[in-house]
Each structure stands twice: as C-alpha cells, then as structure tokens.
Design an enzyme around this catalytic site. Structure first.
Site, PDB file in Angstrom:
ATOM      1  CE1 TYR A  54      -2.377   3.199   2.659  1.00 19.95           C
ATOM      2  CE2 TYR A  54      -3.656   2.578   0.724  1.00 19.95           C
ATOM      3  CZ  TYR A  54      -3.419   3.446   1.782  1.00 19.95           C
ATOM      4  OH  TYR A  54      -4.229   4.540   1.960  1.00 19.95           O
ATOM      5  CG  ASP A  61       5.809   3.401   0.610  1.00 22.30           C
ATOM      6  OD1 ASP A  61       4.607   3.220   0.365  1.00 22.30           O
ATOM      7  OD2 ASP A  61       6.196   4.077   1.592  1.00 22.30           O
ATOM      8  CE  LYS A 119       2.671   4.775   8.013  1.00 14.78           C
ATOM      9  NZ  LYS A 119       1.303   4.638   8.519  1.00 14.78           N
TER      10      LYS A 119
HETATM   11  P1  KE4 Z   1      -0.708   8.180   4.602  1.00 15.90           P
HETATM   12  O1  KE4 Z   1      -1.235   8.891   3.378  1.00 15.90           O
HETATM   13  O2  KE4 Z   1      -1.787   7.326   5.271  1.00 15.90           O
HETATM   14  O3  KE4 Z   1       0.017   9.099   5.568  1.00 15.90           O
HETATM   15  O4  KE4 Z   1       0.441   7.169   4.128  1.00 15.90           O
HETATM   16  C1  KE4 Z   1       0.113   6.208   3.159  1.00 15.90           C
HETATM   17  C2  KE4 Z   1       1.090   5.052   3.265  1.00 15.90           C
HETATM   18  C3  KE4 Z   1       2.092   4.940   2.328  1.00 15.90           C
HETATM   19  N1  KE4 Z   1       2.991   3.922   2.384  1.00 15.90           N
HETATM   20  C4  KE4 Z   1       2.941   2.995   3.372  1.00 15.90           C
HETATM   21  C5  KE4 Z   1       3.959   1.897   3.392  1.00 15.90           C
HETATM   22  C6  KE4 Z   1       1.935   3.063   4.364  1.00 15.90           C
HETATM   23  O5  KE4 Z   1       1.897   2.130   5.337  1.00 15.90           O
HETATM   24  C7  KE4 Z   1       0.996   4.114   4.322  1.00 15.90           C
HETATM   25  C8  KE4 Z   1      -0.120   4.236   5.355  1.00 15.90           C
HETATM   26  N2  KE4 Z   1      -0.236   3.151   6.254  1.00 15.90           N
HETATM   27  C9  KE4 Z   1      -1.559   2.900   6.793  1.00 15.90           C
HETATM   28  C10 KE4 Z   1      -1.468   1.644   7.664  1.00 15.90           C
HETATM   29  N3  KE4 Z   1      -1.692   0.472   6.925  1.00 15.90           N
HETATM   30  C11 KE4 Z   1      -2.076   4.096   7.560  1.00 15.90           C
HETATM   31  C12 KE4 Z   1      -3.313   3.814   8.359  1.00 15.90           C
HETATM   32  C13 KE4 Z   1      -4.545   4.330   7.694  1.00 15.90           C
HETATM   33  O6  KE4 Z   1      -4.688   4.156   6.462  1.00 15.90           O
HETATM   34  O7  KE4 Z   1      -5.372   4.891   8.435  1.00 15.90           O
END
Ligand code: KE4
Length: 424
Positions: free
Chosen positions: A144, A239, A267
């Site tokens: 993701y 990523d 994060k």
């Molecule tokens: P954000 O747009 O949610 O800040 O980041 C996206 C993203 C990009 N790359 C990786 C490897 C990620 O894990 C994420 C976001 N992770 C999720 C958890 N699976 C955030 C939690 C959520 O979607 O509320």
C-alpha cells in the site's frame, strides 16, 4: 458496559462522517465490533473514552516510535507552537531536518517535505515519470502506497499483469499504466521487464511490507529488483513510510544493504504530526518545481510544528545508541514468547518479524506474499484481536496490518501482553 461511550460516540460520528471515521481501517470493519474512541495516550498506554487503558501496538500506525507524548518531543512542540503554527514561508527548521536526514541516509542528497505518505508516494511516481519520460509503473499486490489513483489497482486478468481499478473513481486510463506483480516473485518481475522494460518509469514497493501484515523480502528479491531497474533505466522507489527510521535510522536501505533511486518517508519523521517526504539524488530531485518542471506543491509542506516534532523524535533516537537494538529485542521477545504459547496450545500460526514490525498469521506456516496472507485464518485473528482488546491490549484491527512496537513497551507491558495471549 466496557465500550458504552465509544458506542454512543460512534453512532454520533456516523451522522456526520462517512463510516464514522476519517480513515477506513479505524472503523473495525475487518475485525467487527465497535471502534474504540481514544481520549488520550502516554508512553505505551492509550486511554479510551470509557476510561479503559490499553497497551498500544499501533502507535498511530508507526509515528509514536518513542511512545506517546514523549517528554522532550512534547516540550519541543509546545515551545514551537508559541512561535506560530505555520507561515507558508521557508523556515530554517526545514533545512535543519533535511540536513539531518540527508547526513544519515547514504543514498539521498535532496528531500522534499509533504503532508502525508500518500502525497509522498504520489509525487515520487510523478517525479519518476517526469525524469524518465516513461509512463508505466510496477507495484506489488499487498503493498500500500496511499490512496492516489495509480496505486488503487488490483491484479489484472491472468498473464496480462497490467492492473484494473480496485476502487470506483479510478479510470481505466490510469489502471493501464500500472503493472501488478507478486511480492517475492522475481521471475514474474523479470517477465514484465522483458516485455515492457523500456516503458517502465518506476518500480515501487515496501522494502519490508507492512500492509498485507508484515512480509519480509526473501533472499535476493530486493537485489534482483535493483539490478533489473539499473539494467532497464527504471527508477527503484522504496516506500519507507513505515520502515523509514523504524527498522534503523537508515531504514530498510541500511538493513537490506540495497539502495533505491527514490525513497518515501512519513510517520516517524513527523512524530505524530502530519508529514510525508520523498528523497533521492540531486540529479532526479532537481527536476521538481521550482528548479525543474515536474510540478509538486503543498500549503502545509514542511510546517514548523511537524518539523519540530520530527526533529525532536529523530534527535531522541540519535541520542540513544542502543535505541534500535532494544526495539528489536522487545519485538523478538514478543514473537518468541507468543510463539511458545501458541506452540503449547497447538495453534497453527506463523509470526513474521523484522526490526520492530511483526504480524501473526493463523493456520499457516508461511506468508511470503499477498495470496498467502489472504489464505491465513482471518476469522481466528479477529477473535484474537477482540480477546486481546477486552484485556487491554490494542492490536492493529486487521490481520493485514503490522504491529508497531514502541520504545515505551517494557517488561511489564510484555508480561501483560503474554498473559492476555495465554488466556486467549
Ligand atoms: P498516509 O497517506 O496514510 O500518511 O500514508 C500512506 C502510506 C504509504 N505507504 C505505506 C507503506 C503506508 O503504510 C501508508 C499508510 N499506512 C496505513 C497503515 N496500513 C495508515 C493507516 C490508515 O490508512 O489509516
């Protein structure tokens, strides 16, 4: 009733917010039941609106690596807030954090801040396309990279390997430019490169995956991706929104010894405030506006509060030479001891772990890609999740998520967690 206020608050939230949440995974649709509304957090503990406390294994999905409201981070943010929240002008702080990150991550010499991991990954893809003049990308099932259109793609039909939209609103025009491959499947990636290598701008993946549960790269997989990208003039994008500054200060690049052309972060570098970033060597990053022609921008990019929270977090880590060793030791202890309990009870499972990321999969002995993650017993995970929640242990509410261990998890928290596993 244990979740009385959360339940009432969820009913009310659903009147004003889609699904009652501002991010889908929080709604507990995967594990069932009513999502718990948190009121506050300190160190390793969360407190919900009903006054129940929980040992936190989400830590805001990664940012709270020090534990919540860590003294020096809290103080730094409070002081910064008194000077103003955001100016929309350059500030010295942005250079300070950029310099700190670049000085400690070998493969990058320029970094652009944004406000989420989605923005970081979306912008990195646009930059790769602008830099190479190519349009296709390869992503991996189960990885993701945020919710921009190019990533919301599921496996296409059979051998085609190009993707089809997996969300309404994503156009077929977008989907045709995303090839999908299986994580840890070098042969399939070689096949895609053989057929379309000259058209591929970038390969993007989580170097240690966390979004299909924790899945680690098998020997040679990352090295082969690196070699293929070099051979075809394709940019390799790591990523590291999850793994960056979590697996090591140099992230997965340091741990795996493989270096990408572009890296995305999020994060941890914002310490819990909205942040994302993408970085690489100057030759690529200089293509970005205002220096180059690849457009990218953001009102709150590099805002002082997030930068200050990130700097204070990174500084705390750097001040503690044993930081990552302790984080890994805690995680390995949890993995080993939980494994022993399941072994004794004859519960078939596998625990994938790397650094301070781990996931438990039931009724399987191997999870090396999304298909195998899907084949695990998620109904049993959901029962496990609720049994732990009811005993004050808050796990990620899905079998397709990784646990995030924080530095605030100590002996007491481990003992309490193991007791909860035993009674499950
Ligand atoms: P954000 O747009 O949610 O800040 O980041 C996206 C993203 C990009 N790359 C990786 C490897 C990620 O894990 C994420 C976001 N992770 C999720 C958890 N699976 C955030 C939690 C959520 O979607 O509320």
């Amino acid at each position: 009733m244990r979740y009385q206020r959360s339940s009432a608050l969820f009913d009310k939230a659903k009147r004003y917010i889609p699904g009652g949440v501002n991010s889908p995974v929080r709604a507990f649709n995967s594990v069932g039941g009513v999502p718990v509304f948190m009121k506050s957090a300190k160190g390793a503990l969360l407190t919900d609106e009903d006054g129940n406390t929980y040992i936190d294994y989400i830590n805001s999905w990664g940012p709270a690596i020090l534990g919540h409201t860590h003294g020096s981070v809290l103080e730094a943010v409070q002081k910064q807030a008194e000077k103003g929240f955001s100016f929309g002008t350059p500030t010295e702080l942005e250079t300070e954090i950029a310099q700190l990150i670049i000085s400690r991550v070998a493969s990058i010499d320029s970094i652009r801040m944004v406000s989420s991991g989605t923005e970081a990954c979306m912008s990195a893809i646009r930059l790769a396309r602008g830099f190479t003049g190519r349009e296709k990308i390869i992503k991996f099932e189960g990885c993701y990279h945020g919710h921009s259109d190019s990533f919301l793609i599921s496996a296409g039909s059979g051998a085609a390997t190009f993707g089809s939209p997996n969300s309404p609103g994503v156009t077929s025009g977008t989907a045709k430019d995303t090839f999908l491959a299986r994580y840890n499947d070098t042969v399939q990636v070689e096949e895609i490169f053989r057929k379309s290598g000259e058209e591929i701008a970038a390969v993007i993946l989580e170097p240690v995956a966390g979004n299909m549960g924790c899945v680690v790269p098998e020997r040679g997989f990352m090295e082969n991706l690196r070699a293929l990208c070099t051979e075809y003039g394709t940019l390799l994008i790591f990523d590291e929104v999850m793994t960056g500054f979590r697996l090591a200060f140099g992230g997965a690049q340091e741990v795996l010894g493989v270096f990408a052309d572009l890296v995305t972060y999020g994060k941890v570098i914002g310490g819990g405030l909205p942040v994302g970033a993408f970085a690489g060597r100057k030759e690529i990053m200089e293509c970005l506006t205002p220096q180059g022609a690849v457009y990218q921008a953001g009102t709150l990019s590099g805002n002082p509060l997030a930068m200050r929270a990130g700097l204070a977090t990174l500084q705390c880590i750097l001040d503690d030479a044993a930081f990552y060793d302790r984080l890994e030791r805690t995680t390995v202890t949890l993995k080993t001891e939980i494994g022993k309990i399941f072994q004794e009870k004859g519960i078939s499972h596998v625990i994938n772990q790397r650094g301070s990321m781990m996931s438990i999969f039931f009724d399987t002995n191997r999870v090396s890609n999304f298909d195998e993650a899907s084949g695990a017993n998620h109904a049993l995970f959901n029962r496990f999740f609720h049994a732990m929640l009811n005993q004050g242990v808050y796990l990620p509410p899905s079998g397709y998520e990784t646990w995030f261990i924080s530095h605030a998890i100590g002996k007491n928290e481990i003992e309490k967690t193991l007791d909860a596993v035993r009674s499950f």
